[in-house]
Structures are given as structure tokens and as C-alpha cells.
Scaffold this active site. Structure first.
Site, mmCIF file in Angstrom:
data_model
loop_
_atom_site.group_PDB
_atom_site.id
_atom_site.type_symbol
_atom_site.label_atom_id
_atom_site.label_comp_id
_atom_site.label_asym_id
_atom_site.label_seq_id
_atom_site.Cartn_x
_atom_site.Cartn_y
_atom_site.Cartn_z
ATOM 1 N N HIS A 1 55.533 41.227 31.485
ATOM 2 C CA HIS A 1 54.359 41.449 32.332
ATOM 3 C C HIS A 1 54.712 42.289 33.556
ATOM 4 O O HIS A 1 53.826 42.719 34.292
ATOM 5 C CB HIS A 1 53.773 40.105 32.791
ATOM 6 C CG HIS A 1 54.513 39.485 33.939
ATOM 7 N ND1 HIS A 1 55.825 39.085 33.845
ATOM 8 C CD2 HIS A 1 54.130 39.208 35.215
ATOM 9 C CE1 HIS A 1 56.213 38.587 35.008
ATOM 10 N NE2 HIS A 1 55.210 38.649 35.852
ATOM 11 N N HIS B 1 53.006 45.433 37.813
ATOM 12 C CA HIS B 1 52.902 44.003 37.567
ATOM 13 C C HIS B 1 51.517 43.717 36.992
ATOM 14 O O HIS B 1 50.501 44.001 37.630
ATOM 15 C CB HIS B 1 53.112 43.259 38.894
ATOM 16 C CG HIS B 1 53.086 41.770 38.796
ATOM 17 N ND1 HIS B 1 51.937 41.060 38.583
ATOM 18 C CD2 HIS B 1 54.077 40.856 38.909
ATOM 19 C CE1 HIS B 1 52.215 39.766 38.564
ATOM 20 N NE2 HIS B 1 53.502 39.621 38.752
#
Length: 646
Positions: A547, A562
């Protein structure tokens, strides 16, 4: 596109190779530790001094046992220093792999020397033997520690994610159980066979023990080479943010200030003391209490079979059961095994049941992972990462437990009359009572204490670790911690970078992101799940959760992309990368796809955040406005001061 689904990404050939190589490393490493911590004392008590009188032999056994305890306890303070040396090592192969190979080669050669009885020197001059033994054993222990610290120190270097670390640790534990328990199955056949080849006698003689040491040493070296050739240390922004060299003072201060290391260490000390002492006396249980030394292989077979089941089972169970519960299950099994050993040690069926329960433990896996995750905890709390130093704590504790174990086993052998050529027929009820007191009652108390400490004082859970990683990222975004060491650079000219939108959606100012990403950058509320390269550059690192990944532009602008808020808890599910770490990228390349629907189902926000990790170097940065963008649109023009090494 909210219901977009992405298919699961399979492991690459590189990932499979790396996992196999890392796992093979602990095969030889655990075999070596078993030979040194368990069977060396068995050799000392049953074979090393067979050619001298029983009275002199007992004195020499007591001398060796005492020396080993003193040496290993004295070296306890050395292991964090060794960890510091590893931490400060910089080579083209990384900082861990060179010590893996050097430590394994040197310690393996010296293992053969001590199993040769220092070439029979005790028969010539016992004082000279004692002096040489101390020197050799100290060097052996130091280089074994280098290999041990380097091996487990690679876990956080290979992966930044708690779950992925669990996979590597489980694999290492799996093969480690084979290495450790495999010795139990082969030690009697090997020592007997090679003694027979040399003397024609079906017994465990000095020639057999020497052959045993040579085989173990060779396996250890080959395993270390597998790790060195098959694994790669990853370089991510969080590791680089704590790359400053540490002093010896920093090592001990860092450990003392990290309360979680201290509690985890105490729990491990209690567990390990119970485990190693019991393993050390199992041979005596089979030989002198049950009276069936040739069936000692059963102990190794049971442990191996159980290890085959528990180690691979750990990462599967950990998806649904927390570490603390797994630790609880393992320790309760261990406690039940001691009750069986105490009251049914003369019954082979009950002993086998006890061995199953004794080896059905997740304690070592949980402890190693908790120590590993405490690295980020210490970095957040104290500013020091010290990967190898933190993981030097476990081998340091192994030294303590190994020292006490060697002392206890040697004492049992002497006090219970279990030395030399004695058999089960020579052992009295008093001898057996003495044996049980040290072999089972004391470890039972230690295993209970380990359970109490871990359940009530250790707070590093999977969820807590994810929160810590998120907090470190926020500190990077705000510039509270830095990737580069400003003291090493001088400011020269300014470089400009046009940063493109990495995803389609609506622009959001970084200050408006609800979880507090304060710094320089922007966010986008995405309309689909595709992330594209925002500029020409290179992939720096990827969290195993996928992620989060880091990139650097051709002009030196370092950034992190992110995806989502709290999506670290998804452990990579629903995220697929389309690149390899270190790969050069062009603006507009597809880098990542993520499942928006899955993120929403988990209750998380899928906002995409991009922030720059060197805010102190950014000279100019235009503000973002709330508008819709398409990937490839220019979002910000960043002026970055160029750093030149002094």
C-alpha cells in the site's frame, strides 16, 4: 469503478528463491546451535575423557562445565557490541551477508576443534588444555554470534511489514526445527557408525563425535552460503532515515530505553531456559530413566513432525488469531508436557505424548517477531533503529540460557551418576528424583513465568506495529525525521521537478487529510484504482503490504505514495504492483492497482497521499487547489535544492 476487483498476484521467482534461501540458512544454523548447546555437553560427559580415570574425568567434566558457563555469561555483554558492528558494516553485499559467511566458517572450524577434545590435549596437560579451551571456545562463540545476529537481523532488512516478516520468520523456524530436531535423530546413528568404522565397536566413541561435528560444521557453512547468495537486503526510506552510525553507548542506551525489548527479552529468557534445559536432558531421560538410548531418535522424530505442522501453520493461524493467543496456546501445551514428564516419565507412550505437547509451541516465532517489530517502536520512541543490535538481544539471551543449560546438564550428569559407561541399571530412585527436579520441575516454573510476563507486559501487537509504521511515515512527511544526513551535504543549485497526478480523482491539500499527514505534498480522492508514475525516476522501495512505495525522480526528489488510511492492516490484500524495486520508471507508467471496493468493505478510506521526504530541501512548492485531475496532469512544480557531498 468502486466495485473494481483485482486478481491476486502470485509470488515471483525472485520472492520464492529468497524465501527458500532464507529458510535454508536456519537449517544449518540451528543444527550448529544444537550441537554446541546440547550435544557438546553430552560428548563431554560421555566421551571426551573416557581414557582417563573416573575421578579425574569427573573433575575435568566439572571444569569444562564451569568454564562454559562462565565464558557464555561473560560474553553476554559482547553480543550487543557485535550487533553494533554488524549495524555499522557497509559493503557491496550489504551489512548482514558477509558476517553470515565469516561467522559460520570460523565457528564451524572451531566446533570441530572442540569436538576433537582440542586434539586430545587433556591427556597430555590438563592445565594447557583448559587455557586453550577457553581461548577457542570464546572465539567460537563470538563468531557464532556474528552469524546468528546477521541471520535474524536480515528479517527487517528483507521486509518492512509485520506480516511478511512473519512468513520469513516462520520459514526460518520451520527449517530450524528440522536442523535442531534432525540432530536428535542422527546423533546416535552417526556417532555409533563412525566409531564402528574407526574401532570396530558398536558404541559412541570420540571418533564418532568428531565425525558428527564435521558434518554439522559443513551443513552450517553451506546454509550460510545459501542465505548470502539467495537473499537481498531492501533499502527503504524508513531504514535510511535511521542509517546514522551508532556508538557502543547508543547500543545499550537504546536497549534500556526500549521497554518492550526488556519485557519481550524477559519472557524469552524464561521460555528459552525451560526449552533448552529440557532438550539438554532428553538424552539422559532415554538412556538412564527409560533405559532405551537407541530409541532416542524418537524424540527428534516427534519434534520434527510437530515442527512440520506448527511452523507452516503459524502464518495461517495468525490471519485469524493474534500473537498473544498463539503464545498462550503454545505455553499451555508446554506446561502440560512437564506434568506428563513428571508423572509418566517411565512410560514410553506418555513420554511421546509429552514430547508432542512440548514441541507444539509458537513461542519462539512470536518472540522473534515481537522483537523485530520493536525495532520500529524504538525508532519512533528514541530515534534509533539499530536493526542488528535489537536482534542481538535474542542470541544474547540464548547465551544466558545456553550457559545455565550446560551447567545444569553437566551438574545432573555428575550428581545423578549419569556419566561415562553407566547404564540405567546403575541409577537409583534418588538419582531419578534429582534428575526430575532439575529437568522438569524447574523448567515448569520458567514456562509459567514466561507466559505471565508476555501476556501482561508485552504490548507490541500486529495492530500496534501498523500504527507505529503509520506514525513514522507521518514524521517523514512533516520532516521530523529525515532520510538524508544534512551534516554530510552542502547546498548548491536548485533543481525543478514537475510532479504529475499519479491517479484520477479530486485534489486534496495534505493538511486536510484527516489522519494528520502534515508536510509537503498533496492527496487525491481517487475515482479508480490505478496508480501511475508521477515523474521519470526509480522505485526506491515497497512495503510488503504494497500500500506504500517510495520513488525518487531523476532530479533527486524523493517521495512516498501511500494508498488509503489504515490500509496497512489489509496486509497487501487487494494491492498489485507492476514493477520491481530498483526499476527505472517513466512518467505515466502503471505502477500499482488497488481494489477500491475491498478497501471500502474493510471500512477504510482509499485516499491516495503523495508526500516528499526531504521537506527541508524544498525551496518552492505551489499550493494545490481542490479540483478534479487526470493522471498525467501537472499538480505541483517542486524546486529542490541540490545536495553535494562534502
Amino acid at each position: 469503478m468502486d466495485n473494481q476487483k483485482v486478481e491476486k498476484k502470485h509470488l515471483t521467482g525472485t520472492q520464492i528463491r529468497e524465501r527458500i534461501a532464507f529458510a535454508l540458512g536456519n537449517l544449518g544454523h540451528s543444527a550448529f546451535y544444537g550441537a554446541l548447546s546440547t550435544y557438546f555437553i553430552v560428548y563431554v560427559t560421555s566421551g571426551m575423557f573416557n581414557d582417563v580415570s573416573p575421578k579425574v574425568a569427573n573433575r575435568l567434566i566439572a571444569l569444562i562445565t564451569t568454564l562454559v558457563v562462565i565464558i557464555r555469561l561473560a560474553e553476554v555483554v559482547v553480543d550487543p557490541i557485535l550487533g553494533n558492528i554488524v549495524d555499522n558494516t557497509k559493503t557491496r553485499w550489504g551489512k548482514f551477508k558477509p558476517w553470515q559467511v565469516i561467522g559460520s566458517v570460523v565457528s564451524s572450524i572451531l566446533l570441530v576443534v572442540v569436538f576433537s577434545g582440542v586434539f586430545g590435549l587433556a591427556k597430555v596437560n590438563w592445565l594447557l588444555f583448559a587455557i586453550c579451551f577457553v581461548i577457542i571456545f570464546v572465539i567460537l562463540d563470538i563468531f557464532y554470534s556474528f552469524a546468528d545476529v546477521s541471520y535474524w537481523g536480515m528479517v527487517p532488512a528483507i521486509s518492512g511489514d509485520s506480516k511478511e516478516r512473519g512468513v520469513f520468520t516462520a520459514l526460518g523456524s520451520f527449517t530450524g526445527s528440522i536442523g535442531w530436531n534432525g540432530l536428535t535423530m542422527i546423533v546416535v546413528p552417526i556417532t555409533t557408525y563412525f566409531t564402528y568404522l574407526a574401532t570396530g565397536k558398536h558404541e559412541q566413541g570420540t571418533q564418532g563425535w568428531l565425525a558428527f561435528a564435521i558434518i554439522v560444521g559443513a551443513i552450517s557453512i553451506v546454509s550460510a552460503l545459501a542465505v548470502a547468495l539467495g537473499t537481498t537486503e531492501k533499502h527503504d526510506v524508513i531504514r535510511e532515515a535511521a542509517s546514522k552510525k551508532t556508538s557502543i553507548k547508543d547500543v545499550f542506551v537504546g536497549i534500556i530505553k526500549n521497554d518492550q525489548i526488556l519485557w519481550i527479552s524477559l519472557a524469552y529468557l524464561m521460555y528459552s531456559l525451560a526449552y533448552v534445559v529440557t532438550n539438554g536432558v532428553l538424552f539422559y531421560l532415554f538412556k538412564f530413566v527409560i533405559g532405551k538410548p537407541n530409541e532416542f531418535w524418537i524424540a527428534g522424530a516427534v519434534a520434527t513432525v510437530v515442527g512440520f505442522s506448527t511452523a507452516p501453520l503459524y502464518p495461517i493461524l495468525n490471519k485469524y488469531i493474534t500473537r498473544k493467543i498463539l503464545f498462550l496456546i503454545g505455553q499451555i501445551s508446554m506446561i502440560l508436557s512437564y506434568i506428563i514428564f513428571i508423572f509418566g516419565s517411565s512410560n514410553m507412550t506418555l513420554v511421546i505424548l509429552g514430547l508432542v505437547l512440548f514441541n507444539f509451541t509458537f513461542a519462539q516465532l512470536v518472540i522473534v517477531l515481537s522483537l523485530t517489530d520493536s525495532i520500529e517502536y524504538g525508532q519512533l520512541k528514541n530515534g534509533n533503529r539499530n536493526e542488528a543490535v535489537v536482534l542481538a538481544v535474542r542470541p544474547m539471551l540464548d547465551k544466558i540460557t545456553g550457559a545455565f543449560s550446560n551447567g545444569i546438564v553437566g551438574s545432573i550428569a555428575i550428581m545423578a551418576g549419569m556419566t561415562g559407561s553407566e547404564t540405567a541399571a546403575d541409577i537409583t530412585a534418588k538419582n531419578i528424583h534429582m534428575f526430575k527436579l532439575f529437568a522438569f520441575y524447574s523448567p515448569l516454573a520458567f514456562s509459567i513465568l514466561a507466559l505471565i510476563v508476555f501476556m501482561f507486559k508485552v504490548n507490541i501487537t500486529e495492530k500496534k506495529h501498523a500504527e507505529i509504521v503509520e506514525e513514522l511515515e507521518k514524521k517523514l512527511a512533516s520532516g521530523e525525521i529525515s532520510v538524508t544526513d544534512d551534516s554530510e551535504t552542502i547546498i548548491n543549485n536548485v533543481l525543478d521537478t514537475a510532479v504529475l497526478a499519479p491517479v484520477n480523482g479530486d485534489l486534496v491539500a495534505l493538511d486536510d487529510v484527516p489522519t494528520g499527514f502534515k508536510g509537503k505534498g498533496f492527496a487525491i480522492q481517487p475515482t479508480d484504482g490505478n496508480i501511475y508514475a508521477p515523474f521519470d525516476g526509480q522505485i526506491k522501495f515497497t512495503f510488503s503490504t504494497r500500500h506504500t512505495f517510495g520513488i525518487v525522480s531523476e532530479t533527486g526528489l524523493e517521495a512516498i505514495i501511500h494508498v488509503g488510511l489504515e490500509t496497512v492492516n489489509m496486509r497487501g490484500e487487494g494491492f498489485i504492483t507492476h514493477y520491481n524495486d530498483g526499476q527505472n520508471i517513466k512518467a505515466g507508467d502503471l505502477l500499482l492497482t488497488f481494489d477500491q471496493g475491498l478497501i471500502h468493505e474493510a471500512g477504510y478510506d482509499d485516499i491516495v497521499i503523495m508526500f516528499f521526504t526531504q521537506p527541508g530541501r524544498i525551496e518552492e512548492l505551489n499550493e494545490v487547489t481542490g479540483k478534479s485531475v487526470t493522471h498525467g496532469d501537472v499538480v505541483q512544480n517542486v524546486s529542490l535544492s541540490k545536495n553535494i557531498n562534502k
